[in-house]
Each structure stands twice: as C-alpha cells, then as structure tokens.
Design an enzyme around this catalytic site. Structure first.
Site, PDB file in Angstrom:
ATOM      1  CE  LYS A  79      62.857  35.783  39.533  1.00 46.79           C
ATOM      2  NZ  LYS A  79      63.722  34.729  40.406  1.00 46.79           N
ATOM      3  CB  SER A 154      64.705  32.321  37.836  1.00 48.04           C
ATOM      4  OG  SER A 154      64.566  32.600  38.995  1.00 48.04           O
ATOM      5  CB  SER A 178      66.719  32.062  41.451  1.00 48.97           C
ATOM      6  OG  SER A 178      66.106  30.999  40.612  1.00 48.97           O
TER       7      SER A 178
END
Lengths: 496, 480
Positions: A79, A154, A178
C-alpha cells in the site's frame, strides 16, 4: 502451466523446485498489471526495474540454497502508505507529491528478507481515510469483479490488485476495517493482526493507536505465510509487542471440532443486506458441520463503536497530519505571502475534502473545552467496548459475522453521504478499538456476482484460531481465488 | 510608591539534560556542529518515523525530582502539544501535561531574612525544538534540526518568589542541584538552562494575586534581574495610572532593556493536548526509584558535613567550596592527588576566588586541571619554588592551565637551594652595603630588612626566605 493461477505458496514451491524462475513470475505479474491497470487502477507506482533487480538477487539466493522461505521469489505489492527507500510514497495524496523516503517500513523490509519481490505501491483512499478508494488523488481503484463498483477502502488498491491477479499478495493497513472491508468487496482474504503484532515503523500514520499493517492474499494459507513474514517485535516501534510464537502457518489445520463460535446478534440485524446475511449464515453452517459449536451471541455497545472511532481516529489524524506543512518535503503552494499563508495554501491545496473533514473534526474534539466531552468520552467508550469483547470471549473462542453490511457499492455512490459511508464500517471498527485480530474470508457472491466476506474476530494474540477456522472453511468449500483471476478478463474487456 | 507593592513571581525553568543521545532517537545531543548533522527520520519528523523513549532521560528526570523533594509519578505518560512552527518538525511537541513525571516538590533558598521554601508545582519531560536561521541576504529561513529532540525537563514553580534576588537564588539552587547530579551543565549562554518569568504585582498586604504576564527570552541572570525590575515597574505604573495589566506573553529585549507584548490571552494558543499514541506509559517501579536513589551522588549539605569532618576545614570554607559543583569537583580531585586538603582549600579560597572575582570568571568557566594545582602545592612544599613564585605560577595555571613544572623550568623560577650560591649572593650584598651592616651591628634591626631585601632581589626571589635569613644572620654574626 499458468503462473498467474498459482497461490503465493504454490508459486514459491515451484520456484524453489526450479520449475519457475523468479523473473518469469515477475514478468507474468507485470504483464498482468499492464493488461489490467486501465480497468482497475490498483497501482499508483510500478517499480519495474527494481522488481527485476530484486528478482535476480533473490534467484541467486534461492539457487545458492541460502533462501528457502515459504514466500521466496513471490511478487507482491504494498500500500502507498508504507515507506520504501527511494520509492515514491504518497498515501495517494497530493501533499506528499514527490516524496521519496530514505528508509523502508519494517514490515516491508521483513517481506523483502523473506524473498518477496515488491512490484510497486497500491492505490488507497487519501491517507487511508475512506471506504471506497475514491478519495485517492490518483483517481479511484475499481473492483475487478465489476469495474462499475468500488473495491472498498482504504486498502482498495491492494485488494483489487490481488483479486485481479496483478500480484500474489499485498500489504494493506487497517485502522477501522481498511483491509477487511475491501477484502470482502474484492473476494480476497485479508487479516488485521492484534495491535502491536506488526511494526508500524515506516507506516505513515492515520490513527496511531488503531493502525495495523496486515496481509491481503488469495487464500488462507498465503495469508498465514504473509503474516508470518511481516510480524516481528521491533524496538523502533514502542507499541510493538514481543510475541512468544510467530509460527502462524502452524495453524493451517483443517479442524474446528469443539471450537466455540458466537455470532453477535447485533451484527446480523437492521441494515444488513439479506444476501450477505444468507451467505454468512451458510458459512457458519459449514463450520458447524465441521464440528464447531455455533450460536447467536450477545455483544453490547456495537452502535457506539462508530462515534467513538471517528472521534479517536480523527483526533490522532489531525495531529499526525500536521507535519505535512510544505516546509520539509512533499507539496508546497506556489504563491504565498509569508509563513502562515504558505501553511494555509499548501494544506488547502494539498489535502482532499475527506482528509480536511477529518482534520477539522479531530481538531475540534481536541480543542480546550471540548476535550472531555468528546475525546475523553470516546476513550472511555473504547475501554468499555474492549470489556464487552472480553466478556464475549469468556464464552467463545471466536466471533463470526459479516465483514460489511453490503457488497461493494457502485462508484460515486458513497462520497456524497459520508455518514452513510461511515456506517458501512460498523462491523469492522470495534475490532480496532479493542485491538483484536480480525479476518475476512470470501464466502460467495451475490446475484450480481459481487463477492461477500465473512469476518472472524479473535481474542488478542489469537490469530491462529482465526486462521484455523478460516482454513477449515476453505477446505470444506471451493477455493475462490481461481475464479477471481478469470473474472478480471471480462472486466478488462468491458473497460475497453 | 513602589514600596506599597509586592511582586509575585513564579518560574518555568527549562533544563537541557546531558544525555549522550536525544530523547526519542539515537542521534547525538552534541551542541553545535554543521547544520542537520545530528538528525534522523525521527527528529526531523519524517512520515512513518516513530519515537522511542531514551530511558536515561527518565532516570535523570527522576533524579532531579528526588533531589527537589518531588513526588514521582510512577505511571506517567507523554502528551502531544500541537502547534505549527518550522523549528518543530512534526508540528507537535512530545511533552507531558496530564501525568508529568514529578509533582509537589520544593527547594530551599537563602534570603536576607533566612531560609525560604520555594514550592515546585511539577516537573515534566519534553523534546527541544530545532533552530531557525534567517538569511537576510536572500530573505529565506533555514532550519537546523540538530537540537530537535534534545531532552528537556521543565520545572514549574509555585508563585513563591518575591524579588529578583529570590529568583536568582532559586535558579542558582536548581543549577547547583542539576550540576551536582550530573544531569545537566546548565549553561545559560548555550541555552541549556532557560527561564520564563511569570510576574504580577499586588498591593502589599492583599491576598489576591494581580494579573500576571509571562516573559520569555531570558538567557542570563543579569537579563532575568533586569526583566523582573522592568516588568515590575511597568505593571506598577499601569496600576498607578488606573490602567489594567493585560494577561499576555512578553518578550524581553535585554539590549533595549524593554519588554514587548508577543501575544495576549485572547490569542493564546490552543495546544490541543492529547496522549501521545506512539509511546506507551512509562512505569517507574519502586525498585527503579531506589536504584536511582542509590546512585544519587552526594549533594551539597552532605559535602559540607564531610569536608569539615574529613578534611578538618572551617565550615565557612566548606560552604564556599561547595557553592558550585565545579569548584567542589576541582577541590576534591586536587585533594585526592596531593592529600593536603587544607593547603588546597587555602589556594582556592585565596588566590582562586581572588582571580575569579578579578577576571569575572564563573565557576563553570574554570578550566584548569586539578593535577596542575596539586603539582604546584608539591613544588611549593618541597621548597622548590618560593611562595611569591608560587602565586605567580598559579595565575598562569588559572589563566591558561599551565603545567607548573614546565612553566617554572621554562621561566627559570626554580628556587636557588644550593647553599653555595646563596652564600655567594649574600656575601656580595654585605660587601656592597657596609653602611647597612654597620647600622645593624649598631643595633638597628631595621637595617637587617634592607640586607634581606637586597639579597632576595639579587636571587630574583627564587630563594627560600628562611634559608636566606639564616645565612645573613650567620654571616653578620661571624663578622662580629
């Protein structure tokens, strides 16, 4: 042999057996990325040259017999809120444009030591604030199962990348769901470890007391292997915990006999999509059939989790994001008149609306005169929620429920109504507040073909029970990941 | 008019702790150096970097807390103080608000009317900020983060002081304690000790406090004394003119001897304090406290007792020698080397204090080595140099840390102890001064002094006067 259909463990085994070269695995993934990216937009930075360089070194290590780990040679992604030495790291925010850290996050370094090749950085909601990956400054990532839908957030980029077969595993971060929510939306396995299990050093903070890095993978075995690789006690992170046992793959046991599983009633009530409900209950029935004792359970204070979470996370975020001021790195406004104007313009232009909303909310709840009424009360609520879980875990070994109340919403449906979007986190958020491990496992799809996830919640430091239950479920049903890889082909064609 | 007012002062004192590394990272705390040389991702506020508490900082703070009679907070915590400024790389300072490391202490100071207790409200640990460097030429500002993350302890007193003298006495006391403990060098000029002064005035006899102001930027005892006097007068003048004192932060400009308003209560910053989530609470066990106590070095009262008992020196001398840690340190080291406490004390009480006063040198600035003073005492005791030469040599030890042996040799100051040489010199003087000799023989004792003086001059003062006296008497008596 189709490389892209393999799980990470299968691929690494074949690499170590000399059947596949690391660079061929990297090439297969990079080709897939080129093919799928126009449709999914799950990557924000692709480090092609770096990936081939790593592949060469790792291949040498494997050939010399020095590298024998479970994930040696596996291409993966991380990420964009995880720092990597010399690699653009932006949290999908304009304010960090051009920022290349001089250090690598401990979790990423652990992966690299395990012989994992990092292909690049994945798309995310700006600073991990959002549940759809639509707040990214790079534009939204899309759900590989249906590119008209969001991948969740996310860590939407990481989950979409794994679902689309662009990599064999990825790292995400989970502050309020997330990893688990986008994992559920994308039909992949995702795990948020107990707070303190994976070092946060090098993870650009959102809500420091809630953030944890975790794996996103094609199946449960890969998930255990990735967790094993990234978990470590790190003296650089004061909240990192030294655990006696990091052997998570040891929990890949097809047996849940005698396991006591509770399904919180409040997780199955109002607001839950009937199709999701049905799929989760069917999954519970599978575990029951395999010998687990499954029953409906009481878990109090579920509805207080969201306000407590948004108070605490926003408060910490408002402070964590103060360092992005245009002075030291990242974006700086072009025209300004003096220091304060520079601060104002840089931050106004550099942050997106959802981030600004949370900074404002967080600054407000910490203001003198409001601190006790909001922040302190939220901390107390957090402690009470933890107690509720402790109480439930006196009766159960793990809790089971849906990961999210719905399947992935359509693109553009969520941002207009942030409160509704926040409500989508209702099942995942309390797990962060209580610091517990939580996992999402795909349990089927709805009529439109959108994936549904089951969430398993464990006692602190009991990831192994989650892995065992998830693995048992997976053994009893058909594995999901192959279908996911096939689905992207249609999605990509649709996008063309 | 001013006599009708009482001044009420409370102090916030920052002391930089003398740890080798910073409070939350492994960077060096060394003063100076090229800009940003002692920095890392943590102390420059890079994204993703995390603080790790330096245990030594806690030990030093606890030691200070114990020495100032505070109660140690055994589960203490760090909080974030949020404010934007470029010298503060994270735009929050890691400090302590809710659970500071120590509370409710006091120290005693000496005042003309006797011993007075100054209460300490609390003491907390925090990180220092970096330094802004303004470049006038191209109108830019640069930041140096070398100081960012250097550990500080802030000591907040109760409003117990009533004059600049009391404030200075309190600061000197804190400085002495910190130096004795070895937790800080407390150099005001280098900023390792800083004080903010909270001051208000009230009509003598009233109980209620007046409105206070806070003064910053005070970096010497002189500036503090000036600022207190200036602010006291300013407030009294306001009240006398029927105006009100505004609660505000003021900046003292010592060159202009004037203070300027920085910000008023209305624009007081809201620091949005909250518990630092990146650090776990600090648990200070009873055992840890006893370990720190056991390691606590001897403080001044014990030193005074020991000096009078062990070294048999007058109490007054012991008090002066322990007033500064630095002086006590030189004293003890020299005694250890030469084993003559009384002689060491005499040198320090006499010549050293005289020269310090003359040259305006502070105890912290003393830089001669105890080895050299010890050697000087040896040389003098052996009669190798005369007492007048010894004093001259000491001046050079004091000024440039001269090695007495080398210096005496280089300058040819060694005493003439060769009996033959002494006799030769005296003989010459007697031969050249028949008049004085005759006077002496005639019973005028004063004439002896003239012969003595001329003999010493001839020997360039390098002879032991007792030996010279003896020879003169022998020779004169022999002539009779």
């Amino acid at each position: 042999m189709e490389i892209l259909k393999l799980t990470a463990l299968e691929l690494s085994a074949k690499i170590k057996a000399g059947e596949i070269k690391v660079k061929d695995a990297v090439k297969a993934a990079l080709d897939r990325i080129k093919e799928a990216e126009p449709a999914v937009n799950s990557f924000v930075t692709i480090d092609e040259a770096g990936a081939y360089r790593q592949a060469e070194i790792i291949q040498e290590e494997i050939d010399a017999g020095r590298m024998t780990g479970l994930l040696a040679g596996v291409p993966a992604a991380v990420k964009d809120n995880l720092c990597m030495d010399g690699i653009l790291t932006t949290c999908s925010s304009r304010i960090l444009s051009g920022f290349r850290p001089a250090y690598t996050a401990q979790a990423v370094e652990n992966l690299q030591k395990a012989g994992v090749v990092i292909l690049g950085k994945t798309n995310m909601d700006e600073f991990a604030m959002g549940s759809t990956t639509e707040t990214s400054c790079y534009g939204p990532a899309k759900n590989p199962h249906n590119t008209g839908h969001v991948p969740g957030g996310s860590s939407g980029g990481s989950c979409a990348a794994v679902a689309a077969g662009e990599c064999f595993g990825a790292l995400g971060s989970d502050t309020g769901g997330s990893i688990r929510q986008p994992g559920s939306f994308c039909g992949v396995v995702g795990l948020k470890p107990t707070y303190g299990t994976v070092s946060r050093y090098g993870l650009i903070a959102y809500g420091s007391s809630l953030d944890q890095i975790g794996p996103v993978t094609r199946d449960v075995s890969d998930c255990a292997a990735f967790l094993e690789a990234i978990a470590s006690h790190d003296p650089k992170d004061s909240t990192s915990v030294e655990r006696p046992d990091y052997h998570f793959t040891g929990a890949l046991v097809d047996d849940v006999k005698g396991l006591r599983i509770g399904i919180p009633k409040d997780y199955m009530g109002e607001g839950l999509d009937p199709e999701v409900r049905q799929a989760v209950m069917e999954a519970a029935a599978v575990l029951k059939k395999r010998g687990a004792a499954v029953e409906m359970a009481d878990l109090g204070l579920v509805r207080y989790a969201i306000p407590a979470y948004y108070t605490i996370a926003a408060a910490e975020a408002s402070s964590n994001l103060e360092r992005f001021d245009g002075v030291k790195y990242g974006y700086r406004a072009e025209d300004y008149d003096g220091l304060h104007d520079m601060y104002k313009k840089t931050r106004s232009e550099g942050f997106g609306p959802e981030v600004k909303r949370r900074i404002l909310l967080g600054s407000f709840v910490l203001s003198s005169g409001y601190y006790d009424a909001y922040y302190l009360k939220a901390l107390r609520t957090k402690a009470l929620i933890k107690k509720e879980f402790d109480k439930a875990f006196e009766k159960y070994d793990l809790l089971l429920g849906p990961t999210a109340p719905t399947v992935a919403p359509k693109l553009g449906e969520s941002l207009g109504d942030p409160l509704k979007m926040y409500l989508g986190d209702i099942y995942t958020i309390s797990v962060n507040l209580a610091g517990l491990p939580g996992m999402t496992v795909p349990v089927g799809k709805n009529r439109e073909g959108l994936p549904i996830g089951m969430q398993l919640i464990g006692k602190p430091f009991d990831e192994k029970t989650l892995i065992r239950a998830a693995y048992t479920y997976e053994c009893a049903t058909e594995k999901q990941y192959e279908e996911v890889v096939l689905d992207i082909n249609t999605a990509a064609k649709e996008a063309e | 008019m001013t006599g009708q007012y009482e001044t009420v002062i409370g102090l916030e004192v920052h002391i930089e702790l003398a740890t080798k590394t910073k409070i939350f990272c492994g960077c060096s705390t060394e003063f100076g150096g090229a800009p940003n040389i002692h920095t890392c991702p943590v102390c420059t506020g890079m994204p993703g970097a995390l603080p790790v508490l330096n245990k030594k900082v806690v030990e030093y703070a606890v030691a200070l807390g114990i020495a100032t009679n505070c109660r140690i907070t055994q589960v203490c915590r760090f909080d974030r103080k949020n404010y934007f400024y470029p010298d503060n790389p994270q735009n929050y300072q890691i400090s302590q608000l809710y659970l500071p490391i120590a509370r409710n202490g006091c120290v005693e100071i000496e005042t003309p009317s006797g011993t007075k207790k100054i209460r300490i409200h609390e003491m907390h640990m925090e990180e220092d900020a970096g330094k802004l460097v303004h470049n006038e030429w191209d109108d830019t500002s640069l930041v140096d983060y070398n100081r960012s993350g250097v550990p500080l302890v802030e000591i907040v007193s109760e409003p117990d002081m009533r004059s600049a003298d009391e404030v200075i006495a309190y600061l000197e006391k804190l400085r002495m304690i910190a130096q004795y403990l070895g937790v800080s060098d407390c150099k005001l000029q280098e900023g390792s000790m800083r004080a903010d002064v909270n001051l208000s005035v009230r009509r003598a006899g009233t109980e209620e406090f007046g409105t206070r102001t806070e003064m910053k930027n005070l970096n010497s005892f002189k500036a503090i004394a000036h600022a207190i006097e200036g602010e006291r007068m300013r407030q009294i003048e306001l009240l006398e003119a029927g105006k009100e004192v505004v609660q505000e932060t003021r900046r003292w400009d010592d060159n202009k001897e004037h203070s300027y308003a920085m910000r008023s209560k209305e624009d007081a910053r809201d620091y949005r304090y909250f518990p630092e989530p990146d650090l776990v609470p600090v648990v200070i066990s009873d055992q840890w406290i006893s370990e720190i106590k056991a390691r606590q070095p001897e403080l001044r009262p014990e030193k005074i007792e020991r000096y009078t008992r062990e070294f048999d020196i007058p109490r007054y001398d012991a008090e002066l020698l322990t007033e500064s840690w630095k002086i006590a340190d030189i004293f003890e080291k020299t005694v250890q080397l030469c084993g003559k406490p009384k002689k060491v004390s005499n040198w320090m009480m006499g010549e050293m204090f005289r020269l310090m006063k003359e040259k305006g040198k502070e105890p912290e600035e003393l830089d001669f080595s105890p080895e050299h003073l010890a050697k000087l005492i040896e040389l003098s005791d052996q009669g190798a140099i005369s007492s007048s030469v010894a004093k001259k040599v000491f001046e050079h030890i004091f000024a440039e840390n001269a090695d007495p042996e080398k210096y005496v040799e280089e300058q040819g100051l060694m005493s003439v102890s060769d009996e033959g040489a002494l006799r030769e010199a005296v003989e010459k003087v007697i031969a050249q001064n028949p008049r004085a000799v005759a006077d002496y023989k005639g019973g005028r004792q004063k004439a002896f002094g003239a012969i003595m003086g001329q003999s010493m001059r001839a020997l360039k003062g390098k002879a032991d006067p007792a030996a010279v006296t003896k020879i003169i008497r022998e020779m004169l008596d022999a002539q009779q």
